[in-house]
Write an enzyme that holds these catalytic residues in place. Sequence first.
Site, mmCIF file in Angstrom:
data_model
loop_
_atom_site.group_PDB
_atom_site.id
_atom_site.type_symbol
_atom_site.label_atom_id
_atom_site.label_comp_id
_atom_site.label_asym_id
_atom_site.label_seq_id
_atom_site.Cartn_x
_atom_site.Cartn_y
_atom_site.Cartn_z
ATOM 1 N N GLU A 170 -73.085 -32.830 19.023
ATOM 2 C CA GLU A 170 -72.131 -32.960 20.119
ATOM 3 C C GLU A 170 -72.017 -31.628 20.859
ATOM 4 O O GLU A 170 -71.996 -31.585 22.089
ATOM 5 C CB GLU A 170 -70.760 -33.399 19.559
ATOM 6 C CG GLU A 170 -69.605 -33.404 20.548
ATOM 7 C CD GLU A 170 -69.789 -34.414 21.687
ATOM 8 O OE1 GLU A 170 -70.750 -35.206 21.642
ATOM 9 O OE2 GLU A 170 -68.985 -34.387 22.640
ATOM 10 N N ASP A 228 -74.315 -29.347 20.992
ATOM 11 C CA ASP A 228 -75.575 -29.160 21.714
ATOM 12 C C ASP A 228 -75.591 -29.958 23.020
ATOM 13 O O ASP A 228 -76.112 -29.515 24.033
ATOM 14 C CB ASP A 228 -76.757 -29.582 20.841
ATOM 15 C CG ASP A 228 -76.901 -28.677 19.630
ATOM 16 O OD1 ASP A 228 -76.295 -27.578 19.634
ATOM 17 O OD2 ASP A 228 -77.598 -29.062 18.676
ATOM 18 N N CYS A 279 -96.364 -2.208 -27.901
ATOM 19 C CA CYS A 279 -97.306 -2.712 -28.909
ATOM 20 C C CYS A 279 -98.773 -2.579 -28.500
ATOM 21 O O CYS A 279 -99.658 -2.853 -29.296
ATOM 22 C CB CYS A 279 -96.991 -4.163 -29.258
ATOM 23 S SG CYS A 279 -97.481 -5.319 -27.962
ATOM 24 N N LYS A 289 -60.525 -2.196 4.703
ATOM 25 C CA LYS A 289 -61.220 -1.267 5.603
ATOM 26 C C LYS A 289 -62.679 -1.695 5.632
ATOM 27 O O LYS A 289 -63.419 -1.514 4.664
ATOM 28 C CB LYS A 289 -61.098 0.172 5.107
ATOM 29 C CG LYS A 289 -61.725 1.162 6.084
ATOM 30 C CD LYS A 289 -61.393 2.588 5.696
ATOM 31 C CE LYS A 289 -61.705 3.564 6.823
ATOM 32 N NZ LYS A 289 -63.121 3.589 7.175
ATOM 33 N N LEU A 329 -59.046 7.608 10.859
ATOM 34 C CA LEU A 329 -57.944 7.541 9.905
ATOM 35 C C LEU A 329 -58.108 8.653 8.878
ATOM 36 O O LEU A 329 -59.232 9.022 8.540
ATOM 37 C CB LEU A 329 -57.973 6.203 9.163
ATOM 38 C CG LEU A 329 -57.681 4.944 9.974
ATOM 39 C CD1 LEU A 329 -58.069 3.708 9.171
ATOM 40 C CD2 LEU A 329 -56.206 4.896 10.330
ATOM 41 N N LYS A 335 -50.827 0.361 7.451
ATOM 42 C CA LYS A 335 -50.191 0.787 8.697
ATOM 43 C C LYS A 335 -48.698 0.497 8.595
ATOM 44 O O LYS A 335 -48.324 -0.598 8.161
ATOM 45 C CB LYS A 335 -50.772 0.015 9.894
ATOM 46 C CG LYS A 335 -52.269 0.240 10.081
ATOM 47 C CD LYS A 335 -52.856 -0.623 11.183
ATOM 48 C CE LYS A 335 -54.355 -0.487 11.199
ATOM 49 N NZ LYS A 335 -55.086 -1.733 11.269
ATOM 50 N N CYS A 355 -95.239 -8.118 -30.808
ATOM 51 C CA CYS A 355 -94.675 -6.939 -30.137
ATOM 52 C C CYS A 355 -93.274 -6.681 -30.683
ATOM 53 O O CYS A 355 -92.396 -7.543 -30.582
ATOM 54 C CB CYS A 355 -94.616 -7.189 -28.632
ATOM 55 S SG CYS A 355 -93.823 -5.860 -27.715
#
Length: 685
Positions: free
Chosen positions: A36, A38, A427, A116, A84, A291, A448
């Site tokens: 819609e 589009d 190993c 921030k 700041l 603030k 191993c």
Amino acid sequence: MSGSDLIARAAALREQLEYHNHRYYVLDDPQVPDSEYDRLFAELQQLEQQHPSLLTADSPTQRVGGSPLPEFQPFSHRTPMLSLNNAFSDEDIEAFDRRVREVVAGDVVEYEVGPKFDGLAISLVYVDGVLSQAATRGDGYSGEDVTANIRTIRSIPLRLEGPRVPAFVEVRGEVLMLRADFERLNQEQDAKGEKRFANPRNAAAGSLRQLDSRITASRRLAFFAYNIGSAEGEPLLRSQSELMDWLGEMRLPLCQQRSVVKGVQGLLDYYADIGRQRPGLPFDIDGVVYKVNSLAAQQELGFVSRAPRFAIAHKYPAEEALTTVEAIDVQVGRTGALTPVARLKPVFVGGVTVTNATLHNQDEIQRKDVRVGDTVIVRRAGDVIPEVVGIVPERRPYRQVPGKDLFDQAQEPEFAPFEMPKTCPVCGSHVVKEEGEAISRCTGGLFCSAQRKQALWHFASRKAMDIDGLGEKLVEQLVDEGIVRTPADMYKLGLAKLTALERMAEKSAGNLLAAIEASKNTTLPRFVYALGIRNVGEATAKDLARHFGDIDALIHADVEQLLAVADVGPVVAQSIVDFFAEAHNVEVIEQLRAAGVNWPAIEKLSSSNTKLSGKTFVLTGTLPTLSRDDAKARLETAGAKVAGSVSKKTDYVVAGTEAGSKLVKAQELGIPVLDEAQMLELLLE
Ligand code: IVH
């Protein structure tokens, strides 16, 4: 259509498009399907093409970007964009509040608070509600005109809406890139063979500072408003929070984490709360901003040098830091995967000292071209394993290499490129890297000792056989001394063998034997998970156990039968078949059963016999009596799925104390929230 009809139609289309745009990009709540949107867009585009005089700067069709500029024009800010002051500790915040109270009457000051954002500050100039110019911060007094690029950011309104649109306003806020969009962009850069961006901030800056606004249009940028510069014809506003509400009313995007708190304790609680949410936020932040809420008080407090006295940034520990790579070691995992690890000069990042960072695999090292000696960016976000983000090429020394002639002096890096070893560092077995796979593997299997240690440690771990006291160090000793080779050997341990080990007193040896004995009574899901089959995690082990009901059926299952299990795909199925095709694996299972390892018969899963099947739960916070794992196990036994994050598909959220962003999300989405008692009740029903 008459001329005035055309103008009216174009205006109506623009209004509708901007409305749907806002629903989609700011509220995350589209009202119409994309098709819609589009359709309306195409109609407007056609009108403007047929009648170019209808085109206006605030038309949504102008969001696609235009021809490249030769350079950015300088832009003087009417009101300077200041910075700041930073605070790093609770004491800094107490001092800030004290300074505020010296000027503002009252014991407890009200503050407007918000994250921030780690992006780029931008000033948007709206004249009679229409976005007319946008500029970067620059040195605070003069920036660059990036209007064409800013227009491509979908969440930024091209026209302000509502009953209180002023004649003039400079809206201040931050342009940033969401983490998910950043990851996607880097993947695209990889695919194109182009340079990756180091972090979302750099990606946002690189995308916004493009002379070709069509490139900006192809990147997804986000924007959050946090203040205004000067304004004319604005409504009467008493506080920063009223100001924010007003910006929101005009459809400027605001971040959901903003809030109003009272006094130092309110500030510190907010800092801690956002700190907990930080790793899960969709964007990077480097702190929170406080603030003073009253605008009259802000006026009174004013500015010292270049920063306001009424506001302060309370920073979190940086998630990224620079250090140098001292060595690159290769670790061997349980399944033989070789992981290169950077040994770093210790660096404080993300709140801890980091000395190692994963380099993932050879492809990653090659892509990032990390070499011993390099200066690198290390990132540690939340509890995530630290990783090397990339190198700082400027810090790499180069040497001159004499070339063919005097004019062909080549430059060559001083450091040699890293190469993955051809044989296992533990190993000596061959290392293979399968075509299309990023990971190199040691082919030694349980031969191993590194893999054997990891496999044994996994076998004994809490979510597997849960053998208390059999930690990494002890497994290492047992394997190195040749006492234990397979999991079955653990059940042959005796007091004499154990007490012969270094640092093993009789008492702890006794405790360990008792724990080993106790582990014999286990469950089928635990046992299957303990085997350490590649690609079979806890959840898959549960699915397999419930599906097959006993171990013999699982051992003899072929790929086709395995694919019938929910969530088992071809890769997992093949790993399972491969595992049981190894005669020694089946032998170990037999030995374990012979040693007395057993589990109660399990009822085969029939998906409808459990009361919570099909329901998805999310757990958050600390529950009063149950551990997270216990709660999860109980829900799963009742057929429920336990997910890690809240989405529209979540049926219930179970919240304990210190529940964070998941609880907030649940409330936003209107998902029922249960406490532990209510959850237990649901299980009993
Ligand atoms: S207010 C006079 N709020 O931080 C007050 N700034 O160090 C002006 N920033 O350049 C700033 N998030 O880019 C404010 N919620 C937020 C912010 C924020 C990020 C940036 C901004 C500014 C810098 C100041």
